[in-house]
Design an enzyme around this catalytic site. Structure first.
Site, PDB file in Angstrom:
ATOM      1  N   ARG A   1     -59.803  52.378  27.265  1.00 51.22           N
ATOM      2  CA  ARG A   1     -59.707  53.654  27.995  1.00 51.22           C
ATOM      3  C   ARG A   1     -61.100  54.252  28.184  1.00 51.22           C
ATOM      4  O   ARG A   1     -61.401  54.848  29.214  1.00 51.22           O
ATOM      5  CB  ARG A   1     -58.816  54.639  27.233  1.00 51.22           C
ATOM      6  CG  ARG A   1     -57.352  54.218  27.188  1.00 51.22           C
ATOM      7  CD  ARG A   1     -56.509  55.248  26.464  1.00 51.22           C
ATOM      8  NE  ARG A   1     -55.107  54.856  26.402  1.00 51.22           N
ATOM      9  CZ  ARG A   1     -54.563  54.175  25.385  1.00 51.22           C
ATOM     10  NH1 ARG A   1     -55.302  53.812  24.349  1.00 51.22           N
ATOM     11  NH2 ARG A   1     -53.283  53.870  25.408  1.00 51.22           N
TER      12      ARG A   1
ATOM     13  N   ARG B   1     -43.357  55.853  22.170  1.00 45.69           N
ATOM     14  CA  ARG B   1     -43.518  54.412  21.875  1.00 45.69           C
ATOM     15  C   ARG B   1     -43.165  54.127  20.415  1.00 45.69           C
ATOM     16  O   ARG B   1     -42.409  53.198  20.121  1.00 45.69           O
ATOM     17  CB  ARG B   1     -44.963  53.980  22.173  1.00 45.69           C
ATOM     18  CG  ARG B   1     -45.213  53.847  23.656  1.00 45.69           C
ATOM     19  CD  ARG B   1     -46.620  53.360  23.984  1.00 45.69           C
ATOM     20  NE  ARG B   1     -46.726  53.105  25.411  1.00 45.69           N
ATOM     21  CZ  ARG B   1     -47.833  53.276  26.140  1.00 45.69           C
ATOM     22  NH1 ARG B   1     -48.941  53.702  25.560  1.00 45.69           N
ATOM     23  NH2 ARG B   1     -47.837  53.012  27.425  1.00 45.69           N
TER      24      ARG B   1
ATOM     25  N   VAL C   1     -48.621  56.823  38.176  1.00 43.93           N
ATOM     26  CA  VAL C   1     -48.185  57.907  37.270  1.00 43.93           C
ATOM     27  C   VAL C   1     -47.806  59.154  38.078  1.00 43.93           C
ATOM     28  O   VAL C   1     -46.769  59.781  37.832  1.00 43.93           O
ATOM     29  CB  VAL C   1     -49.283  58.262  36.237  1.00 43.93           C
ATOM     30  CG1 VAL C   1     -48.837  59.432  35.357  1.00 43.93           C
ATOM     31  CG2 VAL C   1     -49.629  57.064  35.359  1.00 43.93           C
ATOM     32  N   GLY C   2     -48.633  59.501  39.065  1.00 44.55           N
ATOM     33  CA  GLY C   2     -48.404  60.731  39.839  1.00 44.55           C
ATOM     34  C   GLY C   2     -47.076  60.695  40.592  1.00 44.55           C
ATOM     35  O   GLY C   2     -46.274  61.643  40.517  1.00 44.55           O
TER      36      GLY C   2
ATOM     37  N   ASN D   1     -64.041  58.409  35.894  1.00 43.81           N
ATOM     38  CA  ASN D   1     -62.989  59.434  35.891  1.00 43.81           C
ATOM     39  C   ASN D   1     -63.518  60.843  35.652  1.00 43.81           C
ATOM     40  O   ASN D   1     -62.936  61.811  36.132  1.00 43.81           O
ATOM     41  CB  ASN D   1     -61.894  59.071  34.884  1.00 43.81           C
ATOM     42  CG  ASN D   1     -60.985  57.976  35.436  1.00 43.81           C
ATOM     43  OD1 ASN D   1     -61.098  57.611  36.621  1.00 43.81           O
ATOM     44  ND2 ASN D   1     -60.100  57.440  34.614  1.00 43.81           N
TER      45      ASN D   1
ATOM     46  N   ALA E   1     -51.327  60.397  43.765  1.00 44.34           N
ATOM     47  CA  ALA E   1     -49.977  59.923  44.129  1.00 44.34           C
ATOM     48  C   ALA E   1     -49.846  58.434  43.843  1.00 44.34           C
ATOM     49  O   ALA E   1     -49.123  57.708  44.508  1.00 44.34           O
ATOM     50  CB  ALA E   1     -49.707  60.206  45.608  1.00 44.34           C
TER      51      ALA E   1
ATOM     52  N   ASN F   1     -57.368  59.097  31.862  1.00 46.14           N
ATOM     53  CA  ASN F   1     -58.064  58.586  30.675  1.00 46.14           C
ATOM     54  C   ASN F   1     -59.567  58.484  30.881  1.00 46.14           C
ATOM     55  O   ASN F   1     -60.009  58.356  32.027  1.00 46.14           O
ATOM     56  CB  ASN F   1     -57.515  57.188  30.352  1.00 46.14           C
ATOM     57  CG  ASN F   1     -56.242  57.263  29.547  1.00 46.14           C
ATOM     58  OD1 ASN F   1     -56.127  58.053  28.627  1.00 46.14           O
ATOM     59  ND2 ASN F   1     -55.271  56.428  29.905  1.00 46.14           N
TER      60      ASN F   1
ATOM     61  N   HIS G   1     -56.173  59.884  21.906  1.00 45.86           N
ATOM     62  CA  HIS G   1     -55.307  58.913  22.576  1.00 45.86           C
ATOM     63  C   HIS G   1     -56.079  57.603  22.647  1.00 45.86           C
ATOM     64  O   HIS G   1     -56.838  57.365  23.563  1.00 45.86           O
ATOM     65  CB  HIS G   1     -54.976  59.424  23.980  1.00 45.86           C
ATOM     66  CG  HIS G   1     -54.037  58.531  24.729  1.00 45.86           C
ATOM     67  ND1 HIS G   1     -52.888  58.029  24.177  1.00 45.86           N
ATOM     68  CD2 HIS G   1     -54.069  58.073  25.999  1.00 45.86           C
ATOM     69  CE1 HIS G   1     -52.254  57.294  25.083  1.00 45.86           C
ATOM     70  NE2 HIS G   1     -52.954  57.303  26.194  1.00 45.86           N
TER      71      HIS G   1
HETATM   72  N1  LIG Z   1     -52.474  59.905  29.163  1.00 48.23           N
HETATM   73  C1  LIG Z   1     -51.772  58.805  29.176  1.00 48.23           C
HETATM   74  O1  LIG Z   1     -51.027  58.529  28.243  1.00 48.23           O
HETATM   75  C2  LIG Z   1     -51.849  57.876  30.354  1.00 48.23           C
HETATM   76  C3  LIG Z   1     -50.879  56.888  30.562  1.00 48.23           C
HETATM   77  C4  LIG Z   1     -50.978  56.088  31.700  1.00 48.23           C
HETATM   78  C5  LIG Z   1     -52.034  56.258  32.587  1.00 48.23           C
HETATM   79  N2  LIG Z   1     -52.971  57.197  32.325  1.00 48.23           N
HETATM   80  C6  LIG Z   1     -54.110  57.435  33.216  1.00 48.23           C
HETATM   81  O2  LIG Z   1     -53.651  58.123  34.382  1.00 48.23           O
HETATM   82  C7  LIG Z   1     -54.520  57.838  35.473  1.00 48.23           C
HETATM   83  C8  LIG Z   1     -53.703  57.404  36.677  1.00 48.23           C
HETATM   84  O3  LIG Z   1     -53.078  56.171  36.436  1.00 48.23           O
HETATM   85  P1  LIG Z   1     -52.239  55.451  37.598  1.00 48.23           P
HETATM   86  O4  LIG Z   1     -51.662  54.232  37.006  1.00 48.23           O
HETATM   87  O5  LIG Z   1     -51.359  56.440  38.277  1.00 48.23           O
HETATM   88  O6  LIG Z   1     -53.427  55.050  38.607  1.00 48.23           O
HETATM   89  P2  LIG Z   1     -53.292  54.789  40.177  1.00 48.23           P
HETATM   90  O7  LIG Z   1     -54.518  54.070  40.585  1.00 48.23           O
HETATM   91  O8  LIG Z   1     -51.966  54.181  40.487  1.00 48.23           O
HETATM   92  O9  LIG Z   1     -53.310  56.263  40.807  1.00 48.23           O
HETATM   93  C9  LIG Z   1     -54.436  57.089  40.806  1.00 48.23           C
HETATM   94  C10 LIG Z   1     -54.424  57.852  42.142  1.00 48.23           C
HETATM   95  O10 LIG Z   1     -55.439  58.871  42.102  1.00 48.23           O
HETATM   96  C11 LIG Z   1     -55.942  59.005  43.422  1.00 48.23           C
HETATM   97  N3  LIG Z   1     -57.241  59.677  43.430  1.00 48.23           N
HETATM   98  C12 LIG Z   1     -58.456  59.194  43.059  1.00 48.23           C
HETATM   99  N4  LIG Z   1     -59.401  60.143  43.235  1.00 48.23           N
HETATM  100  C13 LIG Z   1     -58.765  61.235  43.713  1.00 48.23           C
HETATM  101  C14 LIG Z   1     -59.203  62.546  44.096  1.00 48.23           C
HETATM  102  N5  LIG Z   1     -60.495  62.900  44.018  1.00 48.23           N
HETATM  103  N6  LIG Z   1     -58.290  63.413  44.558  1.00 48.23           N
HETATM  104  C15 LIG Z   1     -56.986  63.066  44.653  1.00 48.23           C
HETATM  105  N7  LIG Z   1     -56.512  61.841  44.316  1.00 48.23           N
HETATM  106  C16 LIG Z   1     -57.390  60.949  43.843  1.00 48.23           C
HETATM  107  C17 LIG Z   1     -56.028  57.540  43.914  1.00 48.23           C
HETATM  108  O11 LIG Z   1     -56.130  57.474  45.336  1.00 48.23           O
HETATM  109  C18 LIG Z   1     -54.728  56.964  43.349  1.00 48.23           C
HETATM  110  O12 LIG Z   1     -53.677  57.040  44.292  1.00 48.23           O
HETATM  111  C19 LIG Z   1     -55.495  56.767  34.958  1.00 48.23           C
HETATM  112  O13 LIG Z   1     -56.705  57.369  34.568  1.00 48.23           O
HETATM  113  C20 LIG Z   1     -54.781  56.191  33.756  1.00 48.23           C
HETATM  114  O14 LIG Z   1     -55.664  55.617  32.813  1.00 48.23           O
HETATM  115  C21 LIG Z   1     -52.895  58.002  31.242  1.00 48.23           C
END
Ligand SMILES: NC(=O)c1ccc[n+]([C@@H]2O[C@H](COP(=O)([O-])OP(=O)(O)OC[C@H]3O[C@@H](n4cnc5c(N)ncnc54)[C@H](O)[C@@H]3O)[C@@H](O)[C@H]2O)c1
Length: 314
Positions: free
Chosen positions: A89, A152, A14-15, A96, A11, A121, A176
């Site tokens: 990444r 983008r 991104v979530g 991760n 949450a 990532n 990616h």
């Molecule tokens: N694929 C893409 O194009 C893309 C783009 C942006 C971000 N991302 C990736 O998405 C991920 C999230 O990014 P973000 O900015 O939301 O990070 P964020 O830190 O804001 O959110 C991550 C959340 O995951 C939660 N979390 C961690 N371990 C957990 C578990 N075991 N169970 C449940 N929740 C858990 C954390 O408490 C945190 O709230 C990162 O790995 C980032 O690199 C990917």
């Protein structure tokens, strides 16, 4: 008609943004889950309180309890560390992979019939991890990256050409990361390839900006992007849940396709109710093929590292 159930794991930026956009699109009932006590609950309540203002109907709840995610149709995995300035990444891999492994075990237990969209990532390696741990059919596990990278590239092209982003159709492939493979020959404005509209130097400049699109935002904010990543994730979710069969670039399992030989990598796909329903094979020229192979080699190196970090079962 019964509503779909969507679980969003993580949450954070991104979530929660994915949850908000998915709620406004009324894609189904949403469960937002995080390990941090109160976080998912608070974000879900805030989104729910926007329903009378934004005029959408959606049941959204936040929790730390996996039981409440049971029997989801779609699970979106955003639980992972994001990049900070100076990080690639790939630097996120070791941490991760552990998170995605734990989360995937829970998804396999509570929503064994779900479709998964992985966002964490390094993307291609996390999709591989999720598929391996859940043992789900390969068409039911995929990753969001191509939607974002194409958005983008489209945005930069639209700005350069002075046209609406709606008029641009963009295809790209590969991992990616910095060795993603934008495909100018297959990127069109009103059916005209951009190779006819821009010179090589300008196209290379925009490709380079697209490749570095993630770090450009990390350097500005100090943390990674989330509005466009969330929008890309919802685009995929909507095509799946509403069986729209849209052509969307995403990280999908390829075997004979493009001679990949059994890896998850970015390709153009058709997404529908059965997940990845088709991989679209473009007639690549020699230099496009060479770029794709280089990108695929990078994916293979990452998956070897994942296997080295974990004794992944199944
Ligand atoms: N694929 C893409 O194009 C893309 C783009 C942006 C971000 N991302 C990736 O998405 C991920 C999230 O990014 P973000 O900015 O939301 O990070 P964020 O830190 O804001 O959110 C991550 C959340 O995951 C939660 N979390 C961690 N371990 C957990 C578990 N075991 N169970 C449940 N929740 C858990 C954390 O408490 C945190 O709230 C990162 O790995 C980032 O690199 C990917």
């Amino acid at each position: 008609m019964a509503k779909d159930k969507i679980t969003i794991v993580g949450a954070g930026n991104v979530g929660a943004t994915t949850a908000h956009i998915a709620a406004t699109r009324q894609l189904g009932d949403i469960v937002l889950l995080d390990i941090v006590e109160g976080l998912a609950e608070g974000k879900a309540l805030d989104i729910a309180e926007a329903t009378p203002l934004q005029l959408f109907d959606c049941n959204i709840t936040g929790t730390t309890d996996w039981q409440k995610t049971a029997d989801s149709n779609l699970v979106i995995v955003t639980s992972g560390l994001p990049r900070k300035p100076g990080m690639s990444r790939d630097d996120l891999l070791a941490k991760n992979v552990q998170i995605v492994k734990i989360v995937s075990e829970k998804i396999a237990k509570y929503s064994p019939d779900s479709i998964m969209i992985v966002v964490c990532n390094p993307l291609d390696a996390m999709v591989y991890t999720a598929a391996k741990v859940t043992g789900f059919a390969k068409n039911k596990v995929m990753g969001m990256a191509g939607a974002l990278d194409s958005a983008r590239f489209s945005y930069f092209l639209a700005t350069e050409l002075g046209v609406s982003t709606k008029d641009i159709k963009c295809l790209l492939m590969g991992s990616h990361g910095d060795d993603m493979v934008p495909l100018p020959r297959f990127t069109t404005v009103a059916d005209k390839s951009i190779t006819e509209l821009l010179d090589e130097t300008k196209i290379s400049e925009l490709i380079e900006r697209t490749r570095k699109g993630g770090i450009e935002i990390v350097n500005l904010l100090g943390y990674s992007a989330y509005y466009a990543p969330a929008a890309g994730t919802v685009l995929m979710a909507e095509s799946i849940l509403k069986d729209k069969k849209q052509l969307i670039c995403c990280c999908a399992y390829c075997d004979s396709e493009y001679n990949v030989g059994g890896h998850f990598v970015g390709v153009p796909t058709v997404l529908g109710r059965n997940g990845v329903e088709k991989i679209v094979e473009l007639d690549l020229n020699d230099s496009e093929k060479a770029e794709f192979e280089k990108s695929l080699d990078h994916v293979k190196q990452l998956t070897t590292k994942v296997d080295g970090l974990n004794k992944l079962k199944r």
